[in-house]
Design a protein around this motif. Structure first.
Motif: not given
Length: 381
Positions: A115-125
């Motif tokens: 099982d997997f949970l991933g998210l982008p790390v964003r600085d604005g756009d």
């Protein structure tokens, strides 16, 4: 019922405080992944910072031992789920990452992720990283994901603050690099002006002495004494400049912290993986530490610019009362004898000069196609 939310809030607060304590990028990345893994009770966590060439400038993991990480091999490329998080900038929550149609496999030594949970790390756009967790420590019915919507929301909060911490760390490192560069430029100008004036005076005085040798030997002797005095002053100016040009970080942080920081910067700047390790090192006299630093810098330059290496490892260990530095790469290697016969030095002459200047010993081992190892051993004070 109220205990859970308070505990979760306290854990998030602790994670954010931990991130805010660090100013160097690598330390921030390590803190983020360790905090995320602990917060969501997962077996594995990782954060990748992409480069501009389809790979990762940095990739930090938690839950994998050093031996496992070494066995896994080179950093991953931007493909599969990682590419989706980076390029589509959306969260990914999967019951079994291996069954996703975008899954493209992993190296033999890689741990099994389910099982997997991933998210982008964003600085604005801008997407500046991909943060993911795998294998949540909880009972999971067949075909279900251990990570919940609440976990995703919690990780989203952490990712937002991670972006701030990472951006601040980058700004801090860039500011420090600029400050050091400006100071070295100032010192270089001062050195040029001071030594140029001394050498100009020395030249004029030597010319005067030459003209007086035959017709007024006594005055010529006085002029030659002045030449000696000016030369001594020029030497003093150079020595003072060398002391000032000694890396500021070496005085402030010591050899180990300085080398760790420099290898981290090079690890971000190059596609090759650059690592640093040290055991048992004790502070040495300034001359020995500077020799170790300069030889490491020269060896790293050669490995990253000329060898085509995928991995470069820097290591400093205590040996007796002194220390030993090893810089090893898995690049193309070379024949040291052939290089010497061809009149090419690859910085080896300056490295040997550094070594002999502090009573040390430099060893170069290299074979075409089998990489290079440069070792410098220096005595204690």
């Amino acid at each position: 019922m109220s205990q859970g939310p308070r505990s979760g809030l306290a854990a998030v607060s602790a994670a954010l405080l931990a991130m805010s304590r660090h100013l160097e990028v690598r330390d921030v990345l390590k803190t983020i992944v360790a905090s995320a893994r602990e917060l969501l009770d997962a077996q594995y966590a990782a954060l990748g910072v992409p480069d501009d060439h389809g790979g990762f400038a940095q990739f930090v993991v938690d839950g994998v031992s050093d031996a496992q990480w070494k066995a896994i091999g080179p950093l991953p490329r931007q493909h599969g789920i990682l590419a989706a998080m980076l390029h589509e900038a959306r969260p990914e929550r999967l019951a079994d990452v291996r069954k996703d149609p975008r899954f493209e496999g992993w190296p033999t030594a890689h741990p099994d992720l389910v099982d997997f949970l991933g998210l982008p790390v964003r600085d604005g756009d801008e997407v500046i990283g991909a943060l993911f967790l795998a294998n949540k420590n909880c009972p999971k019915p067949e075909g279900s994901c251990g990570f919940t919507a609440e976990d995703q929301e919690l990780l989203s909060i952490l990712a937002q603050h991670a972006a701030i911490a990472l951006t601040n760390a980058r700004l801090y490192e860039r500011s420090r690099e600029l400050t050091i560069a400006e100071e070295r430029s100032r010192l270089a100008h001062e050195l040029h002006d001071a030594v140029s004036q001394k050498l100009f005076s020395l030249r004029l005085t030597a010319q005067a002495a030459t003209a007086l040798v035959d017709r007024d030997p006594a005055r010529a002797k006085g002029e030659l004494q002045q030449v000696a005095a000016l030369a001594a002053e020029a030497v003093d100016e150079l020595r003072a400049a060398v002391v000032e040009l000694r890396p500021a970080a070496l005085d402030e942080d010591g050899l180990i912290a300085t080398l760790r920081t420099q290898t981290q910067v090079l690890d971000r700047a190059h596609t090759a993986r650059v690592t640093f390790a040290s055991t048992g090192f004790r502070a040495l006299p300034a001359a020995q530490e500077e020799a170790l630093l300069r030889v490491a810098q020269e060896a790293l330059h050669n490995a990253l610019r000329h060898s085509g290496a995928e991995c470069v490892a820097v290591r400093v260990d205590r040996r007796g009362g002194g220390a030993v530095l090893r810089v090893s790469d898995d690049g193309t290697g070379f024949d040291p004898q052939a290089v010497r016969r061809a009149g090419r030095h690859l910085g080896l002459v300056s490295m040997r000069d550094r070594a002999s200047g502090v009573g040390g010993t430099l060893t170069v081992e290299s074979v075409p196609g089998k990489g290079t190892t440069i070792e410098l051993e220096v005595p204690g004070g």
